[in-house]
Scaffold this motif. Structure first.
Motif, mmCIF file in Angstrom:
data_model
loop_
_atom_site.group_PDB
_atom_site.id
_atom_site.type_symbol
_atom_site.label_atom_id
_atom_site.label_comp_id
_atom_site.label_asym_id
_atom_site.label_seq_id
_atom_site.Cartn_x
_atom_site.Cartn_y
_atom_site.Cartn_z
ATOM 1 N N ASP A 5 -45.370 5.848 -1.410
ATOM 2 C CA ASP A 5 -45.919 5.425 -0.129
ATOM 3 C C ASP A 5 -45.675 3.932 0.011
ATOM 4 N N LEU A 6 -44.608 3.573 0.724
ATOM 5 C CA LEU A 6 -44.252 2.170 0.849
ATOM 6 C C LEU A 6 -45.257 1.395 1.687
ATOM 7 N N GLU A 7 -45.919 2.070 2.638
ATOM 8 C CA GLU A 7 -46.938 1.380 3.431
ATOM 9 C C GLU A 7 -48.097 0.939 2.548
ATOM 10 N N GLU A 8 -48.395 1.694 1.512
ATOM 11 C CA GLU A 8 -49.449 1.295 0.579
ATOM 12 C C GLU A 8 -49.070 -0.013 -0.116
ATOM 13 N N LEU A 9 -47.796 -0.155 -0.485
ATOM 14 C CA LEU A 9 -47.331 -1.382 -1.127
ATOM 15 C C LEU A 9 -47.295 -2.552 -0.144
ATOM 16 N N ALA A 10 -47.195 -2.247 1.158
ATOM 17 C CA ALA A 10 -47.090 -3.296 2.175
ATOM 18 C C ALA A 10 -48.439 -3.889 2.555
ATOM 19 N N ASP A 11 -49.504 -3.442 1.929
ATOM 20 C CA ASP A 11 -50.829 -3.976 2.211
ATOM 21 C C ASP A 11 -51.065 -5.228 1.364
ATOM 22 N N CYS A 12 -50.223 -6.236 1.594
ATOM 23 C CA CYS A 12 -50.329 -7.461 0.805
ATOM 24 C C CYS A 12 -49.655 -8.613 1.543
ATOM 25 N N ASP A 13 -49.840 -9.794 0.997
ATOM 26 C CA ASP A 13 -49.198 -10.991 1.530
ATOM 27 C C ASP A 13 -47.954 -11.347 0.730
ATOM 28 N N LEU A 39 -44.199 -2.279 10.374
ATOM 29 C CA LEU A 39 -45.615 -2.602 10.549
ATOM 30 C C LEU A 39 -45.801 -3.891 11.366
ATOM 31 N N ARG A 40 -44.716 -4.371 11.940
ATOM 32 C CA ARG A 40 -44.695 -5.601 12.745
ATOM 33 C C ARG A 40 -45.123 -6.831 11.942
ATOM 34 N N ARG A 41 -44.674 -6.838 10.694
ATOM 35 C CA ARG A 41 -44.915 -7.979 9.806
ATOM 36 C C ARG A 41 -43.582 -8.339 9.137
ATOM 37 N N PRO A 42 -42.697 -9.008 9.868
ATOM 38 C CA PRO A 42 -41.386 -9.312 9.276
ATOM 39 C C PRO A 42 -41.523 -10.123 7.987
ATOM 40 N N ALA A 43 -40.878 -9.652 6.950
ATOM 41 C CA ALA A 43 -40.996 -10.269 5.625
ATOM 42 C C ALA A 43 -39.790 -11.138 5.320
ATOM 43 N N PRO A 95 -45.501 -11.765 5.267
ATOM 44 C CA PRO A 95 -45.382 -11.445 3.848
ATOM 45 C C PRO A 95 -44.112 -12.020 3.213
ATOM 46 N N LEU A 96 -44.192 -12.154 1.910
ATOM 47 C CA LEU A 96 -43.076 -12.602 1.087
ATOM 48 C C LEU A 96 -42.837 -11.545 0.023
ATOM 49 N N VAL A 97 -41.593 -11.100 -0.082
ATOM 50 C CA VAL A 97 -41.191 -10.155 -1.131
ATOM 51 C C VAL A 97 -40.371 -10.952 -2.139
ATOM 52 N N ILE A 98 -40.788 -10.904 -3.395
ATOM 53 C CA ILE A 98 -40.077 -11.585 -4.480
ATOM 54 C C ILE A 98 -39.551 -10.507 -5.407
ATOM 55 N N GLU A 99 -38.234 -10.501 -5.629
ATOM 56 C CA GLU A 99 -37.684 -9.474 -6.507
ATOM 57 C C GLU A 99 -36.722 -10.087 -7.501
ATOM 58 N N GLY A 100 -36.814 -9.590 -8.730
ATOM 59 C CA GLY A 100 -35.866 -10.006 -9.740
ATOM 60 C C GLY A 100 -36.445 -9.920 -11.140
ATOM 61 N N CYS A 101 -35.544 -9.909 -12.105
ATOM 62 C CA CYS A 101 -35.956 -9.927 -13.504
ATOM 63 C C CYS A 101 -36.736 -11.209 -13.749
ATOM 64 N N GLY A 102 -37.906 -11.079 -14.339
ATOM 65 C CA GLY A 102 -38.724 -12.239 -14.640
ATOM 66 C C GLY A 102 -39.686 -12.633 -13.540
ATOM 67 N N ALA A 103 -39.800 -11.817 -12.494
ATOM 68 C CA ALA A 103 -40.703 -12.151 -11.384
ATOM 69 C C ALA A 103 -42.164 -12.096 -11.801
ATOM 70 N N ALA A 112 -48.079 -17.210 -6.785
ATOM 71 C CA ALA A 112 -47.934 -16.401 -5.571
ATOM 72 C C ALA A 112 -49.245 -16.370 -4.787
ATOM 73 N N GLU A 113 -50.344 -16.259 -5.498
ATOM 74 C CA GLU A 113 -51.644 -16.257 -4.826
ATOM 75 C C GLU A 113 -51.909 -17.608 -4.164
ATOM 76 N N ASN A 114 -51.626 -18.689 -4.863
ATOM 77 C CA ASN A 114 -51.804 -20.029 -4.291
ATOM 78 C C ASN A 114 -50.877 -20.253 -3.103
ATOM 79 N N TRP A 115 -49.631 -19.778 -3.211
ATOM 80 C CA TRP A 115 -48.679 -19.917 -2.107
ATOM 81 C C TRP A 115 -49.193 -19.166 -0.880
ATOM 82 N N ALA A 116 -49.675 -17.937 -1.067
ATOM 83 C CA ALA A 116 -50.175 -17.138 0.056
ATOM 84 C C ALA A 116 -51.355 -17.836 0.730
#
Length: 188
Positions: A5-13, A39-43, A95-103, A112-116
């Motif tokens: 459920d990708l919408e469940e994962l999208a419930d974040c900043d 969801l009208r929240r361009p990331a 929202p911000l999506v961060i992806e990669g080895c070592g994230a 990430a919490e401070n940035w948000a």
């Protein structure tokens, strides 16, 4: 993706996606960008590979992520020129999506919490996902994606993953682990 459920994962900043090379991080990030858009929240997306200083730079790139979030900027590594380019800005919007080895490290999650919060999230919501995929499937995917460019670097990159992940244990820090078997493989 695998029964997810990708919408469940999208419930974040901020959403951090981590896993070993070839596990499907970029693929999931692309799906998440589409989900946020629906969801009208361009990331916006930050690929951790932009922070690695070359083939021996996994640990340095992982460490650089927290600094990039603290300053809302980074210099992306140009893999062809083997040098860092001009400074790029991380827009102060979620929202911000961060992806990669070592994230996923404790320091990166805190950053990430401070940035948000600095980006205006009243109650910052940071989520993290660890992708678990067997080595044979990951290697097949990575070499199919990057071919001969990656083939000579596979073993040394895998050794860096072993060292970094043994230290940070991101699967224990992640909010969710997604295990993909060869028969579930949406990519291969």
């Amino acid at each position: 993706m695998v029964d997810l459920d990708l919408e469940e994962l999208a419930d974040c900043d901020v959403l951090l996606i981590d896993g070993r090379s070839g596990s499907g991080k970029t693929h999931l990030a692309e799906h998440m960008v589409q989900t946020f858009a629906a969801l009208r929240r361009p990331a916006q997306v930050l690929h951790v590979e932009a922070l690695y200083p070359g083939w021996d730079g996994l640990a340095a790139g992982s460490l650089a992520l927290a600094a990039a979030l603290r300053t809302s900027s980074y210099r992306a590594y140009d893999w062809i020129a083997a040098a860092f380019g001009p400074r790029e800005r991380i827009e102060p919007r979620v929202p911000l999506v961060i992806e990669g080895c070592g994230a996923i490290t404790a320091e990166n999650l805190a950053a990430a919490e401070n940035w948000a919060a600095a980006a205006g999230a009243a109650l910052p919501r940071v989520r993290s996902v660890w992708l678990e995929v067997e080595a044979v499937t990951r290697k097949r995917r990575a070499l199919a994606r990057d071919g001969e460019v990656y083939a000579p670097h596979w073993d040394r990159w895998a050794a860096q993953e072993e060292e970094l992940y043994a230290w940070h244990r991101p699967w224990e820090l992640a909010d969710r682990t997604i295990t993909i078997s060869a028969c579930d493989d949406p990519i291969g």
